[in-house]
Design a protein around this motif. Structure first.
Motif, mmCIF file in Angstrom:
data_model
loop_
_atom_site.group_PDB
_atom_site.id
_atom_site.type_symbol
_atom_site.label_atom_id
_atom_site.label_comp_id
_atom_site.label_asym_id
_atom_site.label_seq_id
_atom_site.Cartn_x
_atom_site.Cartn_y
_atom_site.Cartn_z
ATOM 1 N N LEU A 83 0.831 -1.197 0.000
ATOM 2 C CA LEU A 83 0.000 0.000 0.000
ATOM 3 C C LEU A 83 0.869 1.252 0.000
ATOM 4 C CD1 LEU A 83 -2.900 1.101 0.102
ATOM 5 C CD2 LEU A 83 -2.753 1.052 2.592
ATOM 6 N N GLU A 84 1.974 1.200 0.731
ATOM 7 C CA GLU A 84 2.898 2.335 0.758
ATOM 8 C C GLU A 84 3.501 2.574 -0.632
ATOM 9 O OE1 GLU A 84 3.729 4.583 3.025
ATOM 10 O OE2 GLU A 84 2.150 3.793 4.301
ATOM 11 N N LEU A 85 3.817 1.491 -1.343
ATOM 12 C CA LEU A 85 4.379 1.637 -2.686
ATOM 13 C C LEU A 85 3.373 2.268 -3.640
ATOM 14 C CD1 LEU A 85 6.221 -1.798 -3.080
ATOM 15 C CD2 LEU A 85 7.210 0.436 -2.493
ATOM 16 N N LEU A 86 2.092 1.903 -3.493
ATOM 17 C CA LEU A 86 1.062 2.509 -4.341
ATOM 18 C C LEU A 86 0.935 3.999 -4.070
ATOM 19 C CD1 LEU A 86 -1.757 -0.206 -4.231
ATOM 20 C CD2 LEU A 86 -0.319 0.400 -6.181
ATOM 21 N N ARG A 87 1.096 4.395 -2.817
ATOM 22 C CA ARG A 87 0.934 5.798 -2.461
ATOM 23 C C ARG A 87 2.127 6.631 -2.916
ATOM 24 N NH1 ARG A 87 1.179 6.569 2.765
ATOM 25 N NH2 ARG A 87 0.250 8.640 2.579
ATOM 26 N N VAL A 88 3.259 5.970 -3.166
ATOM 27 C CA VAL A 88 4.424 6.689 -3.646
ATOM 28 C C VAL A 88 4.222 7.128 -5.097
ATOM 29 C CG1 VAL A 88 6.894 6.407 -4.208
ATOM 30 C CG2 VAL A 88 6.006 5.611 -2.025
ATOM 31 N N ALA A 89 3.253 6.546 -5.799
ATOM 32 C CA ALA A 89 3.095 6.684 -7.244
ATOM 33 C C ALA A 89 3.058 8.098 -7.836
ATOM 34 C CB ALA A 89 1.883 5.899 -7.705
ATOM 35 N N PRO A 90 2.450 9.163 -7.351
ATOM 36 C CA PRO A 90 1.777 9.258 -6.051
ATOM 37 C C PRO A 90 0.272 9.011 -6.188
ATOM 38 C CG PRO A 90 2.087 11.440 -6.950
ATOM 39 C CD PRO A 90 2.629 10.475 -7.981
ATOM 40 N N LEU A 91 -0.261 8.276 -5.242
ATOM 41 C CA LEU A 91 -1.692 7.999 -5.183
ATOM 42 C C LEU A 91 -2.164 8.230 -3.764
ATOM 43 C CD1 LEU A 91 -1.846 4.611 -7.141
ATOM 44 C CD2 LEU A 91 -2.523 6.847 -8.011
ATOM 45 N N SER A 92 -3.350 8.761 -3.637
ATOM 46 C CA SER A 92 -3.938 8.926 -2.311
ATOM 47 C C SER A 92 -4.618 7.623 -1.903
ATOM 48 C CB SER A 92 -4.953 10.069 -2.313
ATOM 49 O OG SER A 92 -6.073 9.743 -3.119
ATOM 50 N N LEU A 93 -4.882 7.485 -0.623
ATOM 51 C CA LEU A 93 -5.588 6.300 -0.144
ATOM 52 C C LEU A 93 -6.980 6.220 -0.762
ATOM 53 C CD1 LEU A 93 -5.626 3.840 1.729
ATOM 54 C CD2 LEU A 93 -6.459 5.339 3.564
ATOM 55 N N SER A 94 -7.608 7.359 -0.988
ATOM 56 C CA SER A 94 -8.930 7.377 -1.631
ATOM 57 C C SER A 94 -8.865 6.819 -3.043
ATOM 58 C CB SER A 94 -9.486 8.801 -1.655
ATOM 59 O OG SER A 94 -9.689 9.290 -0.350
ATOM 60 N N ASP A 95 -7.809 7.162 -3.784
ATOM 61 C CA ASP A 95 -7.661 6.638 -5.140
ATOM 62 C C ASP A 95 -7.509 5.123 -5.127
ATOM 63 O OD1 ASP A 95 -7.827 9.159 -6.273
ATOM 64 O OD2 ASP A 95 -5.651 9.486 -6.195
ATOM 65 N N VAL A 96 -6.712 4.638 -4.198
ATOM 66 C CA VAL A 96 -6.477 3.194 -4.116
ATOM 67 C C VAL A 96 -7.775 2.458 -3.791
ATOM 68 C CG1 VAL A 96 -5.265 1.365 -2.870
ATOM 69 C CG2 VAL A 96 -4.074 3.497 -3.441
ATOM 70 N N VAL A 97 -8.500 2.936 -2.781
ATOM 71 C CA VAL A 97 -9.756 2.278 -2.386
ATOM 72 C C VAL A 97 -10.784 2.385 -3.502
ATOM 73 C CG1 VAL A 97 -11.673 2.332 -0.751
ATOM 74 C CG2 VAL A 97 -9.327 2.610 0.072
ATOM 75 N N ASP A 98 -10.878 3.540 -4.154
ATOM 76 C CA ASP A 98 -11.824 3.706 -5.253
ATOM 77 C C ASP A 98 -11.519 2.742 -6.400
ATOM 78 O OD1 ASP A 98 -13.302 5.594 -4.000
ATOM 79 O OD2 ASP A 98 -12.534 7.315 -5.122
ATOM 80 N N GLY A 99 -10.248 2.587 -6.722
ATOM 81 C CA GLY A 99 -9.878 1.671 -7.801
ATOM 82 C C GLY A 99 -10.250 0.240 -7.490
ATOM 83 N N LYS A 100 -10.023 -0.178 -6.250
ATOM 84 C CA LYS A 100 -10.369 -1.541 -5.854
ATOM 85 C C LYS A 100 -11.879 -1.735 -5.821
ATOM 86 C CE LYS A 100 -6.116 -2.276 -3.239
ATOM 87 N NZ LYS A 100 -5.654 -3.409 -4.085
ATOM 88 N N LEU A 101 -12.616 -0.734 -5.348
ATOM 89 C CA LEU A 101 -14.077 -0.815 -5.356
ATOM 90 C C LEU A 101 -14.615 -0.868 -6.779
ATOM 91 C CD1 LEU A 101 -15.204 1.649 -2.528
ATOM 92 C CD2 LEU A 101 -15.379 -0.834 -2.539
ATOM 93 N N LEU A 102 -14.014 -0.096 -7.673
ATOM 94 C CA LEU A 102 -14.453 -0.086 -9.063
ATOM 95 C C LEU A 102 -14.294 -1.467 -9.690
ATOM 96 C CD1 LEU A 102 -15.393 1.489 -11.566
ATOM 97 C CD2 LEU A 102 -12.987 2.027 -12.024
ATOM 98 N N ALA A 103 -13.182 -2.118 -9.431
ATOM 99 C CA ALA A 103 -12.944 -3.445 -10.008
ATOM 100 C C ALA A 103 -13.916 -4.472 -9.437
ATOM 101 C CB ALA A 103 -11.505 -3.871 -9.739
ATOM 102 N N ALA A 104 -14.054 -4.492 -8.128
ATOM 103 C CA ALA A 104 -14.896 -5.511 -7.492
ATOM 104 C C ALA A 104 -16.377 -5.265 -7.745
ATOM 105 C CB ALA A 104 -14.619 -5.540 -5.992
ATOM 106 N N ALA A 105 -16.813 -4.001 -7.669
ATOM 107 C CA ALA A 105 -18.236 -3.700 -7.792
ATOM 108 C C ALA A 105 -18.744 -3.887 -9.211
ATOM 109 C CB ALA A 105 -18.509 -2.275 -7.321
ATOM 110 N N THR A 106 -17.890 -3.714 -10.220
ATOM 111 C CA THR A 106 -18.324 -3.908 -11.606
ATOM 112 C C THR A 106 -18.265 -5.367 -12.022
ATOM 113 O OG1 THR A 106 -16.077 -3.415 -12.386
ATOM 114 C CG2 THR A 106 -17.667 -1.600 -12.348
ATOM 115 N N LEU A 107 -17.550 -6.185 -11.266
ATOM 116 C CA LEU A 107 -17.432 -7.597 -11.615
ATOM 117 C C LEU A 107 -18.780 -8.309 -11.484
ATOM 118 C CD1 LEU A 107 -15.475 -9.875 -12.393
ATOM 119 C CD2 LEU A 107 -15.095 -10.282 -9.953
#
Length: 349
Positions: free
Chosen positions: A204-228
């Motif tokens: 998770l720390e590596l993703l935030r270095v991208a730079p990505l916020s925690l909201s972006d990370v959670v939104d991306g994961k929700l988008l993948a799972a919720a559309t499946l």
């Protein structure tokens, strides 16, 4: 830099191929949907054993109401009722294997008491019990109809007997909701695993270095799972139609699936953020889903009833409002997770 959330969602969907449990669950659902017209015959035999047909149960009948009970049982298909002089004679025939069950009918104080004896722990027991149940129901209807002529006041008319197909009922009340909502539960579990795994591995720390916020990370994961889930449900509906099971109102059904998927995935994300340990998070998620969906069964317009009526093509007048309410609940759950993420310190995860 563009919106990073679709990129994260694409990464999540790609990683699902490595999850053997998820892939196996998807393949199982695909098999059920693709071959539903064949599988439903075997499944209905478990759902309603009386529908197997071509199976005749030999029943020994004794007691002073033997003739009336045999007359009622004879009107039910699949039963060969035979009169016996006494209960002992009927039981001896049962013990020898000459008959499959015994019915003892005795009249006492204006009532008829029937004692049924069926084989214990036998492969034919379930079908035998179902046939006996139908015979006793017919006997009860006959007795009520005959005794109503002697009453001083009129009674309510007996409801007409229904001859609905068990295959039709099973398909739209069990099979269709199963294929629609099982992907929803899987999507929520994927969300929990995805977030807790990122925290556990420290990626998770590596993703935030991208730079990505925690909201972006959670939104991306929700988008993948919720559309499946709605994507799977759309495929299942298509396959059911190819197999001769037309599903009405597909857009409304997919809207419900998408809304509930968003709700469940949001619940999974919240649990994962509040309890980052994987086993504990999965346990809490399972309890939460059981509580949410178990609570909805207390209401007449629960997801299963609503989806079954929509699929059949006879929705309740309130069905559009019910679907809209689930959409609102899903949107509210997502906004609640966004608010929760805003108050979480990523360094503490």
């Amino acid at each position: 830099m563009g919106d990073p959330r679709p990129t994260i969602a694409k990464r999540e969907l790609g990683s699902l191929r490595k999850e053997k449990t998820i892939v196996l669950a998807l393949c199982l659902q695909l098999f059920v949907a693709a071959f539903s017209s064949f599988l439903v015959v075997g499944l209905v035999s478990l759902y309603d054993p009386g529908s197997v047909g071509n199976y005749e149960v030999d029943v020994a009948v004794s007691g002073d109401a033997t003739s009336d009970l045999i007359r009622a049982a004879s009107s039910v298909g699949g039963i060969d009722a035979r009169p016996y002089q006494s209960d002992d004679a009927a039981m001896r025939a049962f013990e020898r294997g000459d008959v499959d069950a015994v019915l003892s009918a005795e009249r006492l104080h204006g009532r008829v008491f029937v004692t049924a004896t069926a084989p214990d722990s036998n492969i034919e027991t379930t079908v035998t019990v179902v046939q006996l149940r139908d015979a006793l129901r017919e006997f009860e209807r006959t007795e009520r109809a005959e005794r109503s002529a002697f009453l001083t006041s009129s009674t309510l008319e007996l409801p007409p007997e229904t001859q609905s197909s068990p295959y039709y009922g099973f398909t739209y009340t069990v099979l269709v909701p199963l294929l629609l909502y099982l992907p929803v539960f899987i999507s929520g579990s994927i969300t929990v695993d995805s977030i807790t795994e990122e925290i556990d591995r420290g990626t998770l720390e590596l993703l935030r270095v991208a730079p990505l916020s925690l909201s972006d990370v959670v939104d991306g994961k929700l988008l993948a799972a919720a559309t499946l889930a709605p994507a799977q449900s759309a495929l299942w509906i298509l396959l059911l139609g190819i197999n001769g099971t037309p599903v009405s109102n597909p857009l409304s059904l997919l809207a419900m699936v998408a809304a509930l998927s968003t709700l469940v995935c949001s619940l999974g994300a919240a649990v994962a953020l509040l309890s980052p340990e994987r086993r504990a998070a999965q346990f809490l998620y399972s309890i939460g889903v059981l509580f949410v969906f178990g609570g909805t069964t207390l209401f007449p317009h629960n997801p299963i009833n609503t989806s079954a009526r929509l699929a059949i093509g006879s929705p309740d007048p309130l069905a559009p409002a019910v679907v809209a309410s689930y959409v609102v609940l899903g949107a509210g759950a997502y906004l609640a997770v966004r608010y929760l993420v805003g108050g979480v310190d990523p360094n503490e995860l």
